[in-house]
Motif scaffolding. Structure first.
Motif, mmCIF file in Angstrom:
data_model
loop_
_atom_site.group_PDB
_atom_site.id
_atom_site.type_symbol
_atom_site.label_atom_id
_atom_site.label_comp_id
_atom_site.label_asym_id
_atom_site.label_seq_id
_atom_site.Cartn_x
_atom_site.Cartn_y
_atom_site.Cartn_z
ATOM 1 N N LEU A 203 0.850 -1.184 0.000
ATOM 2 C CA LEU A 203 0.000 0.000 0.000
ATOM 3 C C LEU A 203 0.891 1.241 0.000
ATOM 4 O O LEU A 203 1.917 1.272 0.682
ATOM 5 C CB LEU A 203 -0.908 0.017 1.235
ATOM 6 C CG LEU A 203 -1.865 1.197 1.373
ATOM 7 C CD1 LEU A 203 -2.897 1.192 0.248
ATOM 8 C CD2 LEU A 203 -2.567 1.158 2.725
ATOM 9 N N VAL A 204 0.488 2.235 -0.744
ATOM 10 C CA VAL A 204 1.188 3.519 -0.782
ATOM 11 C C VAL A 204 0.483 4.482 0.168
ATOM 12 O O VAL A 204 -0.743 4.604 0.142
ATOM 13 C CB VAL A 204 1.201 4.108 -2.216
ATOM 14 C CG1 VAL A 204 1.786 5.509 -2.222
ATOM 15 C CG2 VAL A 204 1.960 3.194 -3.156
ATOM 16 N N TYR B 278 12.529 -3.212 -9.797
ATOM 17 C CA TYR B 278 11.955 -1.904 -10.107
ATOM 18 C C TYR B 278 10.464 -1.984 -9.859
ATOM 19 O O TYR B 278 9.805 -2.905 -10.333
ATOM 20 C CB TYR B 278 12.253 -1.513 -11.556
ATOM 21 C CG TYR B 278 13.734 -1.585 -11.829
ATOM 22 C CD1 TYR B 278 14.570 -0.523 -11.506
ATOM 23 C CD2 TYR B 278 14.307 -2.740 -12.340
ATOM 24 C CE1 TYR B 278 15.932 -0.613 -11.694
ATOM 25 C CE2 TYR B 278 15.671 -2.838 -12.544
ATOM 26 C CZ TYR B 278 16.478 -1.774 -12.212
ATOM 27 O OH TYR B 278 17.821 -1.874 -12.390
ATOM 28 N N GLN B 279 9.940 -1.032 -9.097
ATOM 29 C CA GLN B 279 8.514 -1.001 -8.842
ATOM 30 C C GLN B 279 7.875 0.078 -9.698
ATOM 31 O O GLN B 279 8.449 1.154 -9.888
ATOM 32 C CB GLN B 279 8.222 -0.705 -7.369
ATOM 33 C CG GLN B 279 8.551 -1.845 -6.449
ATOM 34 C CD GLN B 279 8.253 -1.511 -4.999
ATOM 35 O OE1 GLN B 279 8.458 -0.384 -4.560
ATOM 36 N NE2 GLN B 279 7.779 -2.493 -4.257
ATOM 37 N N LEU B 280 6.690 -0.227 -10.184
ATOM 38 C CA LEU B 280 5.882 0.727 -10.925
ATOM 39 C C LEU B 280 4.645 0.995 -10.075
ATOM 40 O O LEU B 280 3.933 0.055 -9.697
ATOM 41 C CB LEU B 280 5.463 0.157 -12.281
ATOM 42 C CG LEU B 280 6.569 -0.406 -13.163
ATOM 43 C CD1 LEU B 280 5.981 -0.965 -14.457
ATOM 44 C CD2 LEU B 280 7.610 0.656 -13.460
ATOM 45 N N LEU C 18 -1.534 1.388 -14.968
ATOM 46 C CA LEU C 18 -0.630 0.262 -14.744
ATOM 47 C C LEU C 18 -0.991 -0.923 -15.652
ATOM 48 O O LEU C 18 -0.104 -1.588 -16.180
ATOM 49 C CB LEU C 18 -0.656 -0.145 -13.278
ATOM 50 C CG LEU C 18 0.549 -0.896 -12.754
ATOM 51 C CD1 LEU C 18 1.845 -0.153 -13.011
ATOM 52 C CD2 LEU C 18 0.391 -1.176 -11.279
ATOM 53 N N ASN C 19 -2.287 -1.154 -15.848
ATOM 54 C CA ASN C 19 -2.714 -2.234 -16.740
ATOM 55 C C ASN C 19 -2.210 -2.013 -18.165
ATOM 56 O O ASN C 19 -1.828 -2.962 -18.851
ATOM 57 C CB ASN C 19 -4.231 -2.383 -16.719
ATOM 58 C CG ASN C 19 -4.729 -2.995 -15.419
ATOM 59 O OD1 ASN C 19 -3.985 -3.649 -14.703
ATOM 60 N ND2 ASN C 19 -5.992 -2.770 -15.111
ATOM 61 N N SER D 140 -1.968 1.294 -7.651
ATOM 62 C CA SER D 140 -1.587 -0.114 -7.703
ATOM 63 C C SER D 140 -0.089 -0.194 -7.924
ATOM 64 O O SER D 140 0.547 0.785 -8.307
ATOM 65 C CB SER D 140 -2.314 -0.822 -8.845
ATOM 66 O OG SER D 140 -3.700 -0.825 -8.615
ATOM 67 N N MET D 141 0.452 -1.399 -7.719
ATOM 68 C CA MET D 141 1.893 -1.556 -7.800
ATOM 69 C C MET D 141 2.254 -2.870 -8.491
ATOM 70 O O MET D 141 1.571 -3.876 -8.322
ATOM 71 C CB MET D 141 2.455 -1.548 -6.385
ATOM 72 C CG MET D 141 3.944 -1.441 -6.295
ATOM 73 S SD MET D 141 4.490 -1.352 -4.571
ATOM 74 C CE MET D 141 3.350 -0.210 -3.859
ATOM 75 N N SER D 142 3.346 -2.825 -9.248
ATOM 76 C CA SER D 142 3.913 -4.013 -9.872
ATOM 77 C C SER D 142 5.425 -3.967 -9.716
ATOM 78 O O SER D 142 6.005 -2.890 -9.577
ATOM 79 C CB SER D 142 3.578 -4.068 -11.362
ATOM 80 O OG SER D 142 2.202 -4.225 -11.544
#
Length: 190
Positions: free
Chosen positions: A29-30, A166-168, A175-176, A114-116
């Protein structure tokens, strides 16, 4: 005409796995943290050594009293970004709430983000190319991270164990779209 490079970083240590992968990260979570007394709060209450955070985008890994790990990124003296596991976010939120009357601070859970995580031999070059960044910063401390806003995506460089990742971080729809593009470039979705 003035040229302003968007510098990006990677760690000196750490390895890149051979397989190029893209992993969804719904467990994180951000939390955006702001206020005129954010820096004193982080120093005095959380005990974070902010001396390493000298420029916007630099981050450092830390732990709450329970041992829950987080990463905090410096934007300015009054603005920071936390990335923490969702199941430990309440602990941080409760800590901020307990000191809300002592400090001019606000913590906002960014549930809209969201995060990837991207990793692999081609990850760094892909990040540089796709997000219009310029390689140049080399991080030598394993606890230090780096993040950079590129368009609608906050891109980070960090070590997880001994792996360079690396996080996006972005709105889910954005993000999708990046997932689709990265899969077309050979990154397998985990």
């Amino acid at each position: 005409m003035t040229f302003s490079a968007s510098m990006f970083a990677k760690h000196r240590q750490g390895t890149a796995p051979a397989l190029n992968t893209l992993a969804l990260d719904s467990a994180q979570l951000v939390l955006d943290f702001s206020g005129f007394e954010t820096t004193p709060f982080l120093n005095q209450v959380l005990g974070i050594n902010l001396n390493k955070l000298l420029a916007p985008g630099l981050g450092v890994k830390g732990q709450l009293a329970s041992g829950a790990a987080f990463t905090v990124y410096y934007f300015s003296e009054t603005a920071y970004r936390f990335v923490i596991e969702q199941n430990h976010a309440d602990e941080l939120q409760n800590l901020v709430e307990a000191h809300h009357s002592d400090y001019d601070i606000e913590l906002v859970a960014r549930k809209d983000l969201s995060m990837s995580t991207l990793s692999g031999e081609q990850a760094f070059d892909t990040i540089i190319k796709q997000f219009g960044l310029t390689p140049g910063l080399r991080l030598s401390d394993e606890q230090v991270c780096y993040g950079r806003q590129s368009g609608e995506v906050f891109v980070t460089s960090l070590l997880a164990g001994d792996l360079q990742q690396y996080q996006l971080i972005a709105q889910t729809d954005t993000l999708n779209k990046w997932h689709q593009q990265l899969q077309e470039q050979g990154f397998s979705l985990n």
